[in-house]
Write a protein that holds these residues in place. Structure first.
Motif, PDB file in Angstrom:
ATOM      1  N   TYR B   5      -1.070 -12.974  28.507  1.00  0.00           N
ATOM      2  CA  TYR B   5      -1.064 -11.773  29.348  1.00  0.00           C
ATOM      3  C   TYR B   5      -2.196 -11.900  30.357  1.00  0.00           C
ATOM      4  CZ  TYR B   5       2.231  -9.613  26.140  1.00  0.00           C
ATOM      5  OH  TYR B   5       3.351  -9.323  25.397  1.00  0.00           O
ATOM      6  N   GLY B   6      -1.824 -11.972  31.637  1.00  0.00           N
ATOM      7  CA  GLY B   6      -2.854 -12.108  32.670  1.00  0.00           C
ATOM      8  C   GLY B   6      -2.167 -12.073  34.005  1.00  0.00           C
ATOM      9  N   PHE B   7      -2.752 -12.752  34.995  1.00  0.00           N
ATOM     10  CA  PHE B   7      -2.020 -12.951  36.239  1.00  0.00           C
ATOM     11  C   PHE B   7      -2.330 -14.329  36.774  1.00  0.00           C
ATOM     12  CE2 PHE B   7      -5.459 -12.196  39.330  1.00  0.00           C
ATOM     13  CZ  PHE B   7      -6.343 -11.420  38.610  1.00  0.00           C
ATOM     14  N   SER B   8      -1.421 -14.792  37.587  1.00  0.00           N
ATOM     15  CA  SER B   8      -1.356 -16.202  37.957  1.00  0.00           C
ATOM     16  C   SER B   8      -2.641 -16.761  38.562  1.00  0.00           C
ATOM     17  CB  SER B   8      -0.193 -16.367  38.932  1.00  0.00           C
ATOM     18  OG  SER B   8       0.081 -17.706  39.109  1.00  0.00           O
ATOM     19  N   SER B   9      -3.297 -15.982  39.428  1.00  0.00           N
ATOM     20  CA  SER B   9      -4.467 -16.517  40.121  1.00  0.00           C
ATOM     21  C   SER B   9      -5.780 -16.167  39.420  1.00  0.00           C
ATOM     22  CB  SER B   9      -4.510 -16.013  41.560  1.00  0.00           C
ATOM     23  OG  SER B   9      -4.579 -14.599  41.553  1.00  0.00           O
ATOM     24  N   SER B  10      -5.712 -15.431  38.335  1.00  0.00           N
ATOM     25  CA  SER B  10      -6.930 -15.015  37.619  1.00  0.00           C
ATOM     26  C   SER B  10      -7.672 -16.239  37.088  1.00  0.00           C
ATOM     27  CB  SER B  10      -6.554 -14.077  36.470  1.00  0.00           C
ATOM     28  OG  SER B  10      -7.346 -14.291  35.326  1.00  0.00           O
ATOM     29  N   THR B  11      -9.009 -16.268  37.331  1.00  0.00           N
ATOM     30  CA  THR B  11      -9.816 -17.398  36.879  1.00  0.00           C
ATOM     31  C   THR B  11      -9.696 -17.581  35.367  1.00  0.00           C
ATOM     32  OG1 THR B  11     -11.643 -15.843  36.914  1.00  0.00           O
ATOM     33  CG2 THR B  11     -11.589 -17.464  38.680  1.00  0.00           C
ATOM     34  N   CYS B  12      -9.902 -16.524  34.618  1.00  0.00           N
ATOM     35  CA  CYS B  12      -9.938 -16.652  33.166  1.00  0.00           C
ATOM     36  C   CYS B  12      -8.558 -16.942  32.578  1.00  0.00           C
ATOM     37  CB  CYS B  12     -10.579 -15.423  32.538  1.00  0.00           C
ATOM     38  SG  CYS B  12     -12.281 -15.182  33.101  1.00  0.00           S
ATOM     39  N   THR B  13      -7.518 -16.411  33.220  1.00  0.00           N
ATOM     40  CA  THR B  13      -6.153 -16.723  32.771  1.00  0.00           C
ATOM     41  C   THR B  13      -5.881 -18.210  32.974  1.00  0.00           C
ATOM     42  OG1 THR B  13      -5.454 -14.490  33.417  1.00  0.00           O
ATOM     43  CG2 THR B  13      -3.711 -16.096  33.025  1.00  0.00           C
ATOM     44  N   ARG B  14      -6.350 -18.754  34.116  1.00  0.00           N
ATOM     45  CA  ARG B  14      -6.125 -20.169  34.388  1.00  0.00           C
ATOM     46  C   ARG B  14      -6.900 -21.079  33.448  1.00  0.00           C
ATOM     47  NH1 ARG B  14      -7.454 -21.340  40.023  1.00  0.00           N
ATOM     48  NH2 ARG B  14      -8.405 -19.272  40.063  1.00  0.00           N
ATOM     49  N   LEU B  15      -8.009 -20.630  32.911  1.00  0.00           N
ATOM     50  CA  LEU B  15      -8.722 -21.436  31.912  1.00  0.00           C
ATOM     51  C   LEU B  15      -7.842 -21.617  30.680  1.00  0.00           C
ATOM     52  CD1 LEU B  15     -11.178 -22.974  30.817  1.00  0.00           C
ATOM     53  CD2 LEU B  15     -12.045 -20.805  29.940  1.00  0.00           C
ATOM     54  N   VAL B  16      -7.226 -20.530  30.240  1.00  0.00           N
ATOM     55  CA  VAL B  16      -6.348 -20.621  29.064  1.00  0.00           C
ATOM     56  C   VAL B  16      -5.143 -21.516  29.367  1.00  0.00           C
ATOM     57  CG1 VAL B  16      -4.900 -19.322  27.454  1.00  0.00           C
ATOM     58  CG2 VAL B  16      -7.104 -18.387  28.175  1.00  0.00           C
ATOM     59  N   ALA B  17      -4.558 -21.342  30.548  1.00  0.00           N
ATOM     60  CA  ALA B  17      -3.415 -22.177  30.945  1.00  0.00           C
ATOM     61  C   ALA B  17      -3.808 -23.655  30.979  1.00  0.00           C
ATOM     62  CB  ALA B  17      -2.898 -21.731  32.312  1.00  0.00           C
ATOM     63  N   LEU B  18      -4.998 -23.925  31.489  1.00  0.00           N
ATOM     64  CA  LEU B  18      -5.521 -25.304  31.544  1.00  0.00           C
ATOM     65  C   LEU B  18      -5.579 -25.915  30.149  1.00  0.00           C
ATOM     66  CD1 LEU B  18      -7.100 -27.752  32.707  1.00  0.00           C
ATOM     67  CD2 LEU B  18      -9.149 -26.311  32.686  1.00  0.00           C
ATOM     68  N   VAL B  19      -6.135 -25.171  29.204  1.00  0.00           N
ATOM     69  CA  VAL B  19      -6.241 -25.680  27.835  1.00  0.00           C
ATOM     70  C   VAL B  19      -4.847 -25.910  27.238  1.00  0.00           C
ATOM     71  CG1 VAL B  19      -6.972 -25.043  25.487  1.00  0.00           C
ATOM     72  CG2 VAL B  19      -8.554 -24.795  27.418  1.00  0.00           C
ATOM     73  N   CYS B  20      -3.925 -25.005  27.522  1.00  0.00           N
ATOM     74  CA  CYS B  20      -2.550 -25.196  27.043  1.00  0.00           C
ATOM     75  C   CYS B  20      -1.961 -26.503  27.591  1.00  0.00           C
ATOM     76  CB  CYS B  20      -1.672 -24.017  27.445  1.00  0.00           C
ATOM     77  SG  CYS B  20      -2.011 -22.506  26.497  1.00  0.00           S
ATOM     78  N   LYS B  21      -2.214 -26.784  28.863  1.00  0.00           N
ATOM     79  CA  LYS B  21      -1.713 -28.024  29.453  1.00  0.00           C
ATOM     80  C   LYS B  21      -2.374 -29.248  28.824  1.00  0.00           C
ATOM     81  CE  LYS B  21       0.966 -26.288  32.761  1.00  0.00           C
ATOM     82  NZ  LYS B  21       2.424 -26.363  32.632  1.00  0.00           N
ATOM     83  N   GLU B  22      -3.699 -29.167  28.616  1.00  0.00           N
ATOM     84  CA  GLU B  22      -4.421 -30.303  28.010  1.00  0.00           C
ATOM     85  C   GLU B  22      -3.907 -30.614  26.605  1.00  0.00           C
ATOM     86  OE1 GLU B  22      -6.847 -32.369  29.073  1.00  0.00           O
ATOM     87  OE2 GLU B  22      -7.585 -31.416  30.915  1.00  0.00           O
ATOM     88  N   LYS B  23      -3.522 -29.541  25.893  1.00  0.00           N
ATOM     89  CA  LYS B  23      -3.104 -29.688  24.494  1.00  0.00           C
ATOM     90  C   LYS B  23      -1.577 -29.673  24.331  1.00  0.00           C
ATOM     91  CE  LYS B  23      -5.875 -29.681  21.586  1.00  0.00           C
ATOM     92  NZ  LYS B  23      -6.404 -30.940  21.041  1.00  0.00           N
ATOM     93  N   ASN B  24      -0.848 -29.706  25.419  1.00  0.00           N
ATOM     94  CA  ASN B  24       0.627 -29.674  25.374  1.00  0.00           C
ATOM     95  C   ASN B  24       1.154 -28.468  24.607  1.00  0.00           C
ATOM     96  OD1 ASN B  24       0.603 -32.211  26.690  1.00  0.00           O
ATOM     97  ND2 ASN B  24       0.418 -33.249  24.721  1.00  0.00           N
ATOM     98  N   ILE B  25       0.527 -27.317  24.810  1.00  0.00           N
ATOM     99  CA  ILE B  25       0.950 -26.089  24.132  1.00  0.00           C
ATOM    100  C   ILE B  25       1.808 -25.281  25.105  1.00  0.00           C
ATOM    101  CG2 ILE B  25       0.175 -23.918  23.090  1.00  0.00           C
ATOM    102  CD1 ILE B  25      -2.529 -25.337  22.526  1.00  0.00           C
ATOM    103  N   PRO B  26       3.063 -25.027  24.749  1.00  0.00           N
ATOM    104  CA  PRO B  26       3.893 -24.213  25.654  1.00  0.00           C
ATOM    105  C   PRO B  26       3.401 -22.756  25.645  1.00  0.00           C
ATOM    106  CG  PRO B  26       5.191 -25.127  23.817  1.00  0.00           C
ATOM    107  CD  PRO B  26       3.763 -25.414  23.524  1.00  0.00           C
ATOM    108  N   TYR B  27       3.459 -22.118  26.810  1.00  0.00           N
ATOM    109  CA  TYR B  27       3.054 -20.715  26.881  1.00  0.00           C
ATOM    110  C   TYR B  27       3.939 -19.997  27.891  1.00  0.00           C
ATOM    111  CZ  TYR B  27       0.717 -21.974  31.270  1.00  0.00           C
ATOM    112  OH  TYR B  27       0.449 -22.424  32.541  1.00  0.00           O
ATOM    113  N   GLU B  28       3.965 -18.686  27.745  1.00  0.00           N
ATOM    114  CA  GLU B  28       4.715 -17.849  28.679  1.00  0.00           C
ATOM    115  C   GLU B  28       3.709 -16.909  29.341  1.00  0.00           C
ATOM    116  OE1 GLU B  28       7.502 -15.366  26.580  1.00  0.00           O
ATOM    117  OE2 GLU B  28       7.963 -14.213  28.403  1.00  0.00           O
ATOM    118  N   LEU B  29       3.610 -16.980  30.648  1.00  0.00           N
ATOM    119  CA  LEU B  29       2.696 -16.081  31.356  1.00  0.00           C
ATOM    120  C   LEU B  29       3.392 -14.756  31.571  1.00  0.00           C
ATOM    121  CD1 LEU B  29       0.008 -15.597  32.923  1.00  0.00           C
ATOM    122  CD2 LEU B  29       1.235 -16.338  34.978  1.00  0.00           C
TER     123      LEU B  29
END
Lengths: 212, 210
Positions: B5-29
């Motif tokens: 739960y966040g928004f696309s350009s939010s700094t802190c939301t993108r940190l979580v998205a980054l970690v998901c990408k690094e760890k190959n964890i699927p997520y739904e924004l």
């Protein structure tokens, strides 16, 4: 070799490390750093702590700085002695602990530190207090404490039913703001007041306040 | 699937998205409409009492504070993707030292500068240039310390990338792009490290939107 804490007895974050050492029954030696003479800004000091800040520890040759990192290290190394579970290990409990630690980092410390800087540090350095900034910091901190009031209405401590490092991290700057500077932010927030009274009554903290 | 739960350009939301990408964890924004004050309404504050983004819902487990979410996801998936938190006690301690450096010696200064220079104009507010000047003056010696540390080792916690390095990316990138690139580029070791982490494929995947 006994753990050495390099710092200055009155420095808030030195006191935090001392408190956690006492919680975990870890003996330590406080090695004085002459901060009033700028010792912490010398190249020799920066070999150990490149940001020129106190404290750092020397644990039998292992050098570590950043007080919260030091506290985590002590809590984990001595997990089986003293106050238990200062860093929980079960995955969900650990996650809620990390949430609570991050709350202190983002929603408490910047405001408490800022108030301390305006009211105490600037005074020492002969700088003028920024009233508008101070006023902002105080109202922001109060707004955050309104949320603490909600959280602490549901559970005894920030990460759940037992005390963790997340609670203890509030001790040094909370003491400055609520006690030394006398900001009354607790009277209207009974849950926060209850929690604050509890954590500040811990023998380890009282011992450090008397003599780090 | 992790619901973010966040928004696309939010700094802190993108940190979580980054970690998901690094760890190959699927997520739904799941977009939270800040303009409409969604984050201050009871349905939201029931999950995130500070009224901030992001928070996650991981099969019913609710967690907020982006650094806490990052740590939780990393520890839940230790064998997938990039290892980002060491388990050896001393290496872990040095990671915690680096994570603390990021919070208190970098983001503490960079985030308010970004707020003044990038976010305020977007809201039609004037940047407080006096405040920015003060923050920059505090930040300069911190970046000198970074340059010193990074002259001796590849990343902030040692020779391997950790969450501590990655946590610099959202605010650091906004800062770099807001006219402050010189502060990184003028410090050779810091510049080398910045180039490395800011070109990680996982960051490039979320840099322009979680």
């Amino acid at each position: 070799m006994v753990l050495k804490i390099h710092g200055h007895a009155n420095a808030p974050l030195v006191r935090l490390v001392a408190e956690v050492c006492r919680e975990k029954e870890v003996p330590y030696e406080l090695v004085n750093v002459e901060v009033y003479k700028g010792e912490h800004k010398t190249p020799a000091f920066k070999e150990f702590q490149p940001f020129g800040q106190v404290p750092y520890i020397d644990d039998d040759g292992f050098i570590l700085y950043e007080s919260r990192a030091i506290c985590r290290y002590i809590a984990k190394k001595y997990a089986s002695q003293g106050t238990p579970d200062l860093v929980p290990r079960e995955p969900k409990a650990e996650a809620i602990f990390e949430q609570a630690v991050s709350i202190e980092t983002s929603n408490f410390y910047p405001f408490a530190l800022g108030i301390t800087a305006e009211k105490i540090v600037k005074k020492h350095r002969g700088l003028e207090l920024n009233e508008a900034r101070l006023s902002d910091l105080v109202s922001n901190l109060k707004a955050k404490l309104d949320v603490y009031e909600v959280i602490l209405g549901k559970q005894a401590y920030l990460a759940g039913g037992s005390i963790t490092l997340a609670d203890l991290f509030h001790l040094p700057y909370g003491t400055i703001v609520f006690e030394e500077l006398g900001y009354d932010m607790l009277e209207d927030r009974p849950n926060v007041a209850r929690w604050w009274k509890d954590i500040t009554a811990r023998p380890s903290w009282l011992a450090v306040k008397a003599n780090a | 699937m992790v619901k973010l739960y966040g928004f696309s350009s939010s700094t802190c939301t993108r940190l979580v998205a980054l970690v998901c990408k690094e760890k190959n964890i699927p997520y739904e924004l799941i977009q939270v409409n800040l303009a409409k004050g969604e984050h201050k309404r009871p349905a939201f504050t029931a999950n995130q009492p500070f009224g901030q983004v992001p928070y996650i819902d991981d099969e019913g487990f609710i967690l907020y504070e982006s650094r806490a979410i990052a740590r939780y996801l990393i520890k839940k998936h230790p064998n997938e993707g990039t290892p980002l938190i060491p388990s050896d006690p001393k290496a872990e301690a040095l990671f915690e030292q680096a994570a603390s450096i990021e919070a208190f010696n970098f983001t503490a200064f960079v985030a308010p500068i970004v707020a003044e220079k990038v976010f305020n104009p977007r809201r039609g507010l004037q940047p407080n240039e006096e405040r920015v000047k003060e923050l920059l003056a505090s930040l300069q010696p911190k970046l000198d310390a970074y340059d010193l540390i990074l002259s001796k080792q590849k990343y902030l916690a040692g020779d391997f990338v950790t969450l501590a390095d990655l946590a610099h990316l959202p605010y650091g990138t906004a800062f770099y792009g807001a006219g402050f690139a010189e502060m990184f580029e003028s410090r050779p070791h810091l510049a080398r490290w910045w180039k490395d982490i800011s070109n990680r494929p996982a960051w490039l995947a979320v840099k322009d939107g979680a």
